[in-house]
Design a protein around this motif. Structure first.
Motif, PDB file in Angstrom:
ATOM      1  N   PHE A 178      -2.434  10.138 -17.530  1.00  0.00           N
ATOM      2  CA  PHE A 178      -3.528  10.394 -16.776  1.00  0.00           C
ATOM      3  C   PHE A 178      -4.346  11.548 -16.885  1.00  0.00           C
ATOM      4  O   PHE A 178      -5.210  11.960 -16.551  1.00  0.00           O
ATOM      5  CB  PHE A 178      -2.967  10.396 -15.166  1.00  0.00           C
ATOM      6  CG  PHE A 178      -2.460   9.066 -14.865  1.00  0.00           C
ATOM      7  CD1 PHE A 178      -3.110   7.737 -14.798  1.00  0.00           C
ATOM      8  CD2 PHE A 178      -1.103   9.062 -14.241  1.00  0.00           C
ATOM      9  CE1 PHE A 178      -2.480   6.767 -14.516  1.00  0.00           C
ATOM     10  CE2 PHE A 178      -0.736   7.766 -14.133  1.00  0.00           C
ATOM     11  CZ  PHE A 178      -1.052   6.608 -14.154  1.00  0.00           C
ATOM     12  N   TYR A 470       1.967   2.944 -10.926  1.00  0.00           N
ATOM     13  CA  TYR A 470       1.923   4.052 -12.057  1.00  0.00           C
ATOM     14  C   TYR A 470       2.394   3.276 -13.355  1.00  0.00           C
ATOM     15  O   TYR A 470       1.912   3.385 -14.267  1.00  0.00           O
ATOM     16  CB  TYR A 470       2.539   5.281 -11.735  1.00  0.00           C
ATOM     17  CG  TYR A 470       2.011   5.975 -10.589  1.00  0.00           C
ATOM     18  CD1 TYR A 470       0.512   5.730 -10.072  1.00  0.00           C
ATOM     19  CD2 TYR A 470       2.284   6.997 -10.184  1.00  0.00           C
ATOM     20  CE1 TYR A 470      -0.104   6.440  -9.063  1.00  0.00           C
ATOM     21  CE2 TYR A 470       1.840   7.681  -8.903  1.00  0.00           C
ATOM     22  CZ  TYR A 470       0.539   7.401  -8.501  1.00  0.00           C
ATOM     23  OH  TYR A 470      -0.052   8.249  -7.376  1.00  0.00           O
ATOM     24  N   CYS A 472       2.459   0.323 -14.524  1.00  0.00           N
ATOM     25  CA  CYS A 472       1.533  -0.461 -15.299  1.00  0.00           C
ATOM     26  C   CYS A 472       0.327   0.083 -15.694  1.00  0.00           C
ATOM     27  O   CYS A 472      -0.154  -0.108 -16.901  1.00  0.00           O
ATOM     28  CB  CYS A 472       1.169  -1.448 -14.030  1.00  0.00           C
ATOM     29  SG  CYS A 472       2.552  -2.429 -13.527  1.00  0.00           S
ATOM     30  N   PHE A 473      -0.003   1.201 -15.004  1.00  0.00           N
ATOM     31  CA  PHE A 473      -1.415   2.320 -15.557  1.00  0.00           C
ATOM     32  C   PHE A 473      -0.871   2.645 -16.823  1.00  0.00           C
ATOM     33  O   PHE A 473      -1.773   2.836 -17.842  1.00  0.00           O
ATOM     34  CB  PHE A 473      -1.900   3.105 -14.499  1.00  0.00           C
ATOM     35  CG  PHE A 473      -2.401   2.159 -13.236  1.00  0.00           C
ATOM     36  CD1 PHE A 473      -3.377   1.283 -13.411  1.00  0.00           C
ATOM     37  CD2 PHE A 473      -2.309   2.893 -11.737  1.00  0.00           C
ATOM     38  CE1 PHE A 473      -3.910   0.506 -12.195  1.00  0.00           C
ATOM     39  CE2 PHE A 473      -3.020   2.230 -10.722  1.00  0.00           C
ATOM     40  CZ  PHE A 473      -3.590   1.171 -11.183  1.00  0.00           C
ATOM     41  N   LEU A 477      -2.692   2.744 -20.330  1.00  0.00           N
ATOM     42  CA  LEU A 477      -3.424   4.023 -21.014  1.00  0.00           C
ATOM     43  C   LEU A 477      -2.786   4.443 -22.185  1.00  0.00           C
ATOM     44  O   LEU A 477      -3.306   5.041 -23.089  1.00  0.00           O
ATOM     45  CB  LEU A 477      -3.392   5.022 -20.123  1.00  0.00           C
ATOM     46  CG  LEU A 477      -4.146   4.621 -18.698  1.00  0.00           C
ATOM     47  CD1 LEU A 477      -4.094   5.697 -17.779  1.00  0.00           C
ATOM     48  CD2 LEU A 477      -5.632   4.598 -19.071  1.00  0.00           C
ATOM     49  N   TRP A 488      -3.785  -6.827 -20.800  1.00  0.00           N
ATOM     50  CA  TRP A 488      -4.573  -5.772 -20.304  1.00  0.00           C
ATOM     51  C   TRP A 488      -4.818  -6.220 -18.781  1.00  0.00           C
ATOM     52  O   TRP A 488      -4.786  -5.450 -18.025  1.00  0.00           O
ATOM     53  CB  TRP A 488      -5.662  -5.969 -21.068  1.00  0.00           C
ATOM     54  CG  TRP A 488      -6.702  -4.939 -20.833  1.00  0.00           C
ATOM     55  CD1 TRP A 488      -6.552  -3.260 -21.186  1.00  0.00           C
ATOM     56  CD2 TRP A 488      -7.903  -4.861 -20.004  1.00  0.00           C
ATOM     57  NE1 TRP A 488      -7.864  -2.636 -20.710  1.00  0.00           N
ATOM     58  CE2 TRP A 488      -8.579  -3.861 -19.839  1.00  0.00           C
ATOM     59  CE3 TRP A 488      -8.280  -5.962 -19.075  1.00  0.00           C
ATOM     60  CZ2 TRP A 488      -9.689  -3.386 -19.164  1.00  0.00           C
ATOM     61  CZ3 TRP A 488      -9.491  -5.845 -18.588  1.00  0.00           C
ATOM     62  CH2 TRP A 488     -10.115  -4.599 -18.296  1.00  0.00           C
ATOM     63  N   ASN A 491      -1.337  -6.020 -16.579  1.00  0.00           N
ATOM     64  CA  ASN A 491      -0.902  -4.623 -15.930  1.00  0.00           C
ATOM     65  C   ASN A 491      -1.900  -3.939 -15.037  1.00  0.00           C
ATOM     66  O   ASN A 491      -1.820  -3.253 -14.100  1.00  0.00           O
ATOM     67  CB  ASN A 491      -0.787  -3.919 -17.124  1.00  0.00           C
ATOM     68  CG  ASN A 491       0.645  -4.285 -17.846  1.00  0.00           C
ATOM     69  OD1 ASN A 491       1.657  -3.701 -17.384  1.00  0.00           O
ATOM     70  ND2 ASN A 491       0.623  -4.912 -19.144  1.00  0.00           N
ATOM     71  N   TRP A 492      -3.271  -4.282 -15.333  1.00  0.00           N
ATOM     72  CA  TRP A 492      -4.270  -3.840 -14.353  1.00  0.00           C
ATOM     73  C   TRP A 492      -4.143  -4.159 -13.044  1.00  0.00           C
ATOM     74  O   TRP A 492      -4.236  -3.563 -11.965  1.00  0.00           O
ATOM     75  CB  TRP A 492      -5.659  -4.067 -14.877  1.00  0.00           C
ATOM     76  CG  TRP A 492      -6.221  -2.911 -16.032  1.00  0.00           C
ATOM     77  CD1 TRP A 492      -6.575  -2.790 -17.293  1.00  0.00           C
ATOM     78  CD2 TRP A 492      -6.282  -1.455 -15.674  1.00  0.00           C
ATOM     79  NE1 TRP A 492      -6.768  -1.747 -17.688  1.00  0.00           N
ATOM     80  CE2 TRP A 492      -6.839  -0.817 -16.819  1.00  0.00           C
ATOM     81  CE3 TRP A 492      -6.161  -0.649 -14.599  1.00  0.00           C
ATOM     82  CZ2 TRP A 492      -7.062   0.559 -16.892  1.00  0.00           C
ATOM     83  CZ3 TRP A 492      -6.560   0.727 -14.551  1.00  0.00           C
ATOM     84  CH2 TRP A 492      -6.857   1.188 -15.894  1.00  0.00           C
ATOM     85  N   GLY A 495      -1.166  -3.048 -11.198  1.00  0.00           N
ATOM     86  CA  GLY A 495      -1.428  -1.712 -10.821  1.00  0.00           C
ATOM     87  C   GLY A 495      -2.060  -1.550  -9.533  1.00  0.00           C
ATOM     88  O   GLY A 495      -1.715  -0.916  -8.568  1.00  0.00           O
ATOM     89  N   TRP A 496      -3.307  -2.147  -9.478  1.00  0.00           N
ATOM     90  CA  TRP A 496      -4.160  -1.908  -8.425  1.00  0.00           C
ATOM     91  C   TRP A 496      -3.663  -2.710  -7.263  1.00  0.00           C
ATOM     92  O   TRP A 496      -3.766  -2.188  -6.102  1.00  0.00           O
ATOM     93  CB  TRP A 496      -5.571  -2.687  -8.820  1.00  0.00           C
ATOM     94  CG  TRP A 496      -6.225  -1.707  -9.555  1.00  0.00           C
ATOM     95  CD1 TRP A 496      -6.743  -1.767 -10.815  1.00  0.00           C
ATOM     96  CD2 TRP A 496      -6.854  -0.251  -9.327  1.00  0.00           C
ATOM     97  NE1 TRP A 496      -7.429  -0.790 -11.329  1.00  0.00           N
ATOM     98  CE2 TRP A 496      -7.584   0.173 -10.386  1.00  0.00           C
ATOM     99  CE3 TRP A 496      -6.816   0.452  -8.119  1.00  0.00           C
ATOM    100  CZ2 TRP A 496      -7.988   1.638 -10.444  1.00  0.00           C
ATOM    101  CZ3 TRP A 496      -7.079   1.823  -8.005  1.00  0.00           C
ATOM    102  CH2 TRP A 496      -7.923   2.219  -9.233  1.00  0.00           C
TER     103      TRP A 496
END
Length: 526
Positions: A178, A470, A472-473, A477, A488, A491-492, A495-496
């Protein structure tokens, strides 16, 4: 003859085999432990003309050299391939409790993960089932277990996501994913709470359990003056401080083994003793009803937060893996994942029977204190004092062991600050002073805020991103999967969803506190 003449006309330098010079030198990455490794090879580096650390030891290079020298170079080539990279000790990294010793293995990983993953929070699962019922309770627990097992696998893989670089702490990985500032802001609070807050809660639970153990062993005929609850907190804290003098994370592997054995044992004893006794009259398995639909929704959110709080230990995954040696041929993620799989098999064998057996035994009559409180409330006269005493004693041992592993990241932060300022390792007295200070600060927080152990729903919501969101993000990244691919999207979305659940569970936990009329109580000697 023409070929011979052509060779004679060539310059002398063309007759000498020289390895191709790379277009640019291969930079080396300095790891936190001082290990140096070349950057990952590109497509061009995979060709025959690319330079590698052992490419100069080739048959063409060895052909004019005698047999003894050839053997030495061949052995050196094998050694370099086995080690994978040259090492150079980083003094500060070698002074800190987490990275001071790197001789861990799969057994140590299993001990640490099991000790960190099973504890008092498992005994609260039947409380969540009282609000969710059978179907939603089992479904929610199963989904949470599979979800956190996937995110644990992500953390294990990301420990060495960049070749030659080891992320030894959860906050370091968050900073890599991050950014320096945002990573600290996102990861520091939940990981600090999961370490320091859990340690404070363990003092409360350990002190109260020691008091109940004394009451059971002493019996009604005991004539000695009993200690107050706060004094039992102090006794438990003193024991924790004595055990905390072990220097590093690997040195407490024996304590983690004891904590793992006691956790599995008392979890099994609690649900077996509950199921083996007659169930209370007027028991019901219908979810607890609330006065309004909004109250029902908030109660369900709080119950899901309790389930989320049952899965802890992800904030220690990077630290546990940092205690293992790692090479290119034998990366640390292999023994770490092997140990984690065994540990989480036992964790499932503890959590599911406690949740299902506890709810079957007590239904919606389950007290808010969890299984220990229910066992003491409903069956204190039906079960022999010896069995109850052994159960409570095992809980005390587990709390003592869990305190050590959850406090180690805090000890590491204290010593990292000291060594960075003084450029020298902590002496025995300084290290002991830090740990005594931390132990008594946790004690005073527990005395001033004695309701912390009842905030499982709220705290589960606040710390949920560390386990479910976190990682997953971080995977997206750092690993950078193909955009719009299944990996993609998957995991997004996870995460959300984790972030949304965190907000919902936190609101449910706050509502539960307000609705129950929880009031702050200042310290009063009792």
């Amino acid at each position: 003859m023409s070929n011979i003449n052509t060779m004679e006309e060539r310059p002398e330098t063309e007759l000498i085999s020289i390895p191709a010079t790379p277009r640019a030198s291969t930079p080396e990455v300095l790891t936190p432990s001082g290990q140096r490794s070349p950057r990952p090879a590109s497509k061009e580096a995979k060709s025959s003309t690319a330079w590698t650390p052992t490419s100069f030891i080739s048959p063409r290079f060895l052909s004019p050299i005698g047999t003894p020298m050839k053997r030495v170079l061949v052995n050196m080539k094998g050694y370099l391939e086995e080690v994978g990279h040259l090492t150079k000790l980083n003094p500060q990294d070698a002074w800190l409790p987490i990275t001071e010793s790197r001789n861990g293995n799969a057994h140590y990983a299993a001990f640490h993960n099991l000790n960190a993953g099973v504890g008092f929070q498992a005994l609260l699962l039947p409380v969540a089932f009282a609000f969710l019922g059978w179907s939603w309770g089992i479904l929610s627990l199963t989904i949470a277990y599979c979800w956190q097992l996937y995110t644990l696998w992500i953390l294990v893989q990301l420990h060495e996501a960049v070749p030659g670089k080891r992320y030894n702490r959860y906050v370091e990985l968050a900073q890599a994913a991050f950014g320096e500032r945002l990573g600290v802001w996102l990861a520091l609070f939940p990981t600090v709470y999961l370490s320091a807050g859990t340690a404070t809660t363990l003092i409360l639970l350990g002190g109260e359990t020691m008091k109940m153990f004394f009451q059971i062993v002493c019996g009604p005929l005991c004539t000695s003056n009993p200690l107050t609850t706060v004094e039992w907190y102090l006794v438990f804290t003193s024991l924790c401080i004595v055990l905390s003098q072990l220097p590093n994370l690997n040195s407490i592997a024996g304590l983690s083994l004891i904590g793992a054995i006691t956790a599995v044992t008392y979890s099994t004893m609690v649900w077996v003793l509950s199921v083996s006794q007659p169930r209370p009259p007027n028991i019901s398995y219908e979810p607890l009803s609330s006065a309004s639909p909004a109250a029902t929704v908030f109660s369900v959110m709080n119950a899901l937060g309790i389930i989320a709080f049952a899965f802890r230990g992800h904030n220690l995954a990077m630290e546990i893996q940092a205690t293992m040696p790692s090479t290119f041929k034998h990366p640390a993620h292999v023994p770490m994942w092997r140990g984690a799989k065994v540990a989480y098999l036992f964790i499932a064998m503890c959590l599911f029977p406690v949740a299902i057996g506890g709810f079957w035994a007590y239904g919606n009559l389950m007290p808010s204190g969890g299984m220990l409180r229910a066992l003491f409330q409903f069956h204190s006269h039906d079960i022999s004092r010896g069995l109850l005493a052994v159960t409570f004693l095992l809980v005390v041992f587990n709390c003592l062991s869990s305190f050590q592993i959850y406090s180690m990241p805090v000890f590491d932060s204290f010593e990292a600050s000291y060594t960075s300022r003084t450029n020298r390792p902590c002496s025995i007295w300084v290290r002991s002073g830090f740990r005594v200070f931390y132990g008594f600060v946790s004690f005073f927080i527990g005395v001033a805020l004695p309701f912390l152990s009842s905030l499982a729903g709220l705290l589960g919501g606040l710390t949920l991103p560390v386990t479910f969101a976190y990682p997953c993000f971080m995977w997206v990244l750092i690993k950078k999967p193909t955009k719009y691919s299944f990996n993609w999207y998957f995991n997004w979305i996870l995460g959300w969803l984790g972030v949304a659940f965190s907000l919902a569970f936190s609101i449910g936990g706050i509502w539960s506190i307000v609705n129950s009329g929880l009031k702050l109580k200042f310290f009063k000697p009792s």
